[in-house]
Design a protein around this motif. Structure first.
Motif, short mmCIF file in Angstrom:
data_model
loop_
_atom_site.label_atom_id
_atom_site.label_comp_id
_atom_site.label_asym_id
_atom_site.label_seq_id
_atom_site.Cartn_x
_atom_site.Cartn_y
_atom_site.Cartn_z
N VAL A 154 0.86 -1.19 0.00
CA VAL A 154 0.00 0.00 0.00
C VAL A 154 0.89 1.23 0.00
CG1 VAL A 154 -1.81 1.28 1.21
CG2 VAL A 154 -1.79 -1.22 1.28
N GLU A 155 0.65 2.13 -0.94
CA GLU A 155 1.41 3.38 -1.01
C GLU A 155 0.43 4.55 -1.07
OE1 GLU A 155 4.75 3.24 -3.94
OE2 GLU A 155 3.90 1.28 -4.37
N ALA A 156 0.79 5.62 -0.38
CA ALA A 156 -0.03 6.83 -0.39
C ALA A 156 0.88 8.02 -0.73
CB ALA A 156 -0.71 7.04 0.95
N LEU A 157 0.37 8.91 -1.55
CA LEU A 157 1.14 10.06 -1.99
C LEU A 157 0.24 11.28 -2.03
CD1 LEU A 157 3.77 11.24 -3.33
CD2 LEU A 157 2.73 10.64 -5.53
N ALA A 158 0.75 12.40 -1.52
CA ALA A 158 0.05 13.68 -1.61
C ALA A 158 1.05 14.74 -2.04
CB ALA A 158 -0.58 14.05 -0.27
N THR A 159 0.63 15.61 -2.94
CA THR A 159 1.50 16.68 -3.43
C THR A 159 0.75 18.00 -3.41
OG1 THR A 159 0.84 16.29 -5.73
CG2 THR A 159 2.79 15.13 -4.94
N TRP A 160 1.41 19.03 -2.91
CA TRP A 160 0.88 20.39 -2.93
C TRP A 160 1.85 21.23 -3.77
CZ3 TRP A 160 -3.46 22.95 -1.73
CH2 TRP A 160 -3.41 24.35 -1.68
N ASN A 161 1.37 21.79 -4.85
CA ASN A 161 2.22 22.49 -5.80
C ASN A 161 1.87 23.98 -5.83
OD1 ASN A 161 3.35 19.90 -6.95
ND2 ASN A 161 1.18 19.64 -7.44
N GLU A 162 2.86 24.81 -5.52
CA GLU A 162 2.68 26.26 -5.49
C GLU A 162 3.36 26.90 -6.70
OE1 GLU A 162 1.24 28.49 -3.64
OE2 GLU A 162 0.58 27.45 -1.82
N ARG A 163 2.91 28.13 -7.01
CA ARG A 163 3.56 28.96 -8.03
C ARG A 163 3.67 28.26 -9.39
NH1 ARG A 163 5.42 33.48 -5.60
NH2 ARG A 163 5.72 33.42 -3.34
N GLN A 164 2.56 27.67 -9.82
CA GLN A 164 2.51 27.05 -11.13
C GLN A 164 2.23 28.12 -12.19
OE1 GLN A 164 3.03 23.38 -11.31
NE2 GLN A 164 3.83 24.21 -9.42
N THR A 165 2.62 27.85 -13.41
CA THR A 165 2.48 28.83 -14.50
C THR A 165 1.02 29.19 -14.73
OG1 THR A 165 4.44 27.95 -15.59
CG2 THR A 165 2.96 29.29 -16.93
N SER A 166 0.74 30.48 -14.82
CA SER A 166 -0.61 30.97 -15.10
C SER A 166 -0.53 32.08 -16.14
CB SER A 166 -1.28 31.50 -13.83
OG SER A 166 -0.54 32.58 -13.28
N THR A 167 -1.68 32.39 -16.74
CA THR A 167 -1.75 33.40 -17.80
C THR A 167 -2.81 34.44 -17.46
OG1 THR A 167 -1.21 31.67 -19.41
CG2 THR A 167 -2.00 33.76 -20.29
N ARG A 168 -2.54 35.67 -17.86
CA ARG A 168 -3.53 36.73 -17.68
C ARG A 168 -3.45 37.68 -18.88
NH1 ARG A 168 -3.35 41.78 -13.47
NH2 ARG A 168 -5.41 42.64 -13.99
N ASP A 169 -4.60 38.10 -19.37
CA ASP A 169 -4.67 39.05 -20.48
C ASP A 169 -4.70 40.46 -19.88
OD1 ASP A 169 -5.08 40.54 -22.72
OD2 ASP A 169 -6.96 39.56 -23.32
N LEU A 170 -3.58 41.17 -20.02
CA LEU A 170 -3.48 42.51 -19.46
C LEU A 170 -4.37 43.52 -20.19
CD1 LEU A 170 0.39 42.76 -18.87
CD2 LEU A 170 -1.39 42.08 -17.26
N ASN A 171 -4.80 43.18 -21.40
CA ASN A 171 -5.60 44.12 -22.19
C ASN A 171 -7.10 43.84 -22.07
OD1 ASN A 171 -5.57 46.40 -23.89
ND2 ASN A 171 -5.90 45.13 -25.70
N PHE A 172 -7.49 42.98 -21.15
CA PHE A 172 -8.91 42.67 -20.97
C PHE A 172 -9.52 43.56 -19.90
CE2 PHE A 172 -12.09 40.10 -18.57
CZ PHE A 172 -13.10 40.16 -19.52
N ASN A 173 -10.60 44.24 -20.25
CA ASN A 173 -11.36 45.09 -19.33
C ASN A 173 -12.57 44.30 -18.85
OD1 ASN A 173 -12.79 47.01 -17.96
ND2 ASN A 173 -13.02 48.43 -19.67
N ASP A 174 -12.57 43.90 -17.57
CA ASP A 174 -13.65 43.04 -17.08
C ASP A 174 -14.83 43.81 -16.51
OD1 ASP A 174 -12.48 43.96 -14.78
OD2 ASP A 174 -12.18 42.00 -13.86
#
Length: 330
Positions: free
Chosen positions: A11-31
């Motif tokens: 029996v094996e158990a694994l947990a991973t918490w991943n921070e600062r993953q690559t993300s994208t944002r459109d700077l020219n979008f007016n919401d």
């Protein structure tokens, strides 16, 4: 890990918490919200004048902070993910039969959730909004069977994998909120509903002729904008095999020479042998078609889009996808 009654069980158990993953944002979008749709109350980021009534095509120019540019994408590191897995492995002790015999079966129960915005995934509101959702690569159940046998001059190994379906999201095929991306989740009507935005006859025909996993998807999202990766495709299976051989030890040359035949996706080859051009998709991992609706026109008086239903929604047949795993022998 323990060994008992002729079996090795681990029996094996694994947990991973991943921070600062690559993300994208459109700077020219007016919401800034210009209006809400009349049926699903979705926020729209362009005025009605930017939507062509006869086709429903949306011009994203009005949602640009600077109209001389379209998308100005910035890469960031705001995305996060959380994965966990439980792995059970059972291997019989076959030494009583032969030291050259091996077999094992394992089962993995896993889940991966991702914290992302609509520019990296799908959206029902502003694409700037971050939310937790199921990962597109989250396969919940996996069985793996491994077999090995060696004789005097020949050896055989087989690797077989069966997995539950990959998640997918019912989508609109075109941009409807004006953010410049075709990333809008579809509003799924209820069966028998009298909504005028989706033709009830074609929707009911899709429901009646589709596979059980498609009907489950539609039922679980009925009457609302579909959740991100809230649906799951069918189970899939894959197989690889290897036949190795030696020439024995009768001479120096024989000891130095070995050979092997490697079979990649023999299930796909068997599918083609039995079914010809009418393939069943054995051995393929084709993702379901996520497009549920296509925009047909826009009704400015009711502030609603009108849609046609994609009859191939959820389809995983090889004829509906360019992603194929060919049968190969090397």
């Amino acid at each position: 890990s323990t060994s008992r009654a002729g079996f090795v069980f681990s029996v094996e158990a694994l947990a991973t918490w991943n921070e600062r993953q690559t993300s994208t944002r459109d700077l020219n979008f007016n919401d800034s919200i210009r209006f809400y749709l009349g049926d699903d109350h979705r926020s729209i980021y362009v005025p009605m004048s930017a939507i062509v009534p006869v086709s429903g095509a949306v011009s994203p120019i009005a949602s640009r902070a600077v109209s001389s540019f379209i998308n100005v994408n910035a890469m960031g590191s705001q995305q996060r993910s959380f994965g966990r897995e439980l792995l059970l492995t059972l291997a019989p002790d076959l030494r009583a039969i032969s030291n050259a015999t091996y077999a094992s079966i394992s089962y993995a129960l896993s889940r991966t959730d991702v914290f992302r915005n609509g520019f990296d995934g799908t959206t029902a509101a502003s694409p700037n909004t971050f939310e937790w959702g199921r990962s597109a690569y989250d396969v919940r159940h996996t069985f793996v069977l491994q077999l090995g046998q060696a004789w005097k001059y020949v050896s055989l190994t087989v690797f077989t994998r069966a997995s539950s379906g990959t998640p997918f999201t019912p989508m609109v095929g075109e941009d409807i909120n004006g953010d410049g991306l075709a990333n809008d989740r579809a509003f799924v009507p209820s069966r028998g509903s009298t909504t005028s935005t989706v033709d009830a006859q074609t929707f009911n025909a899709l429901y009646a002729t589709s596979q059980s996993y498609v009907r489950k998807c539609l039922d679980e999202n009925a009457g609302r904008i579909a959740g991100s990766n809230s649906c799951e495709g069918p189970w899939t299976a894959s197989m690889n095999a290897r036949v190795g051989f030696t020439f024995g030890r009768s001479s120096e040359f024989a000891r130095r020479v070995t050979g092997a035949l490697v079979f990649i996706n023999p299930l796909g080859g068997l599918d083609q042998l039995l079914h010809g051009s009418n393939l069943r998709g054995w051995g393929d991992q084709a993702p379901p078609d996520p497009t549920l609706l296509h925009v047909q026109q826009f009704d400015s008086a009711q502030s609603t889009f009108h849609y046609t239903v994609n009859p191939r929604f959820g389809d995983t047949r090889p004829t509906a996808s360019t992603l194929r795993t060919p049968f190969q022998v090397s």
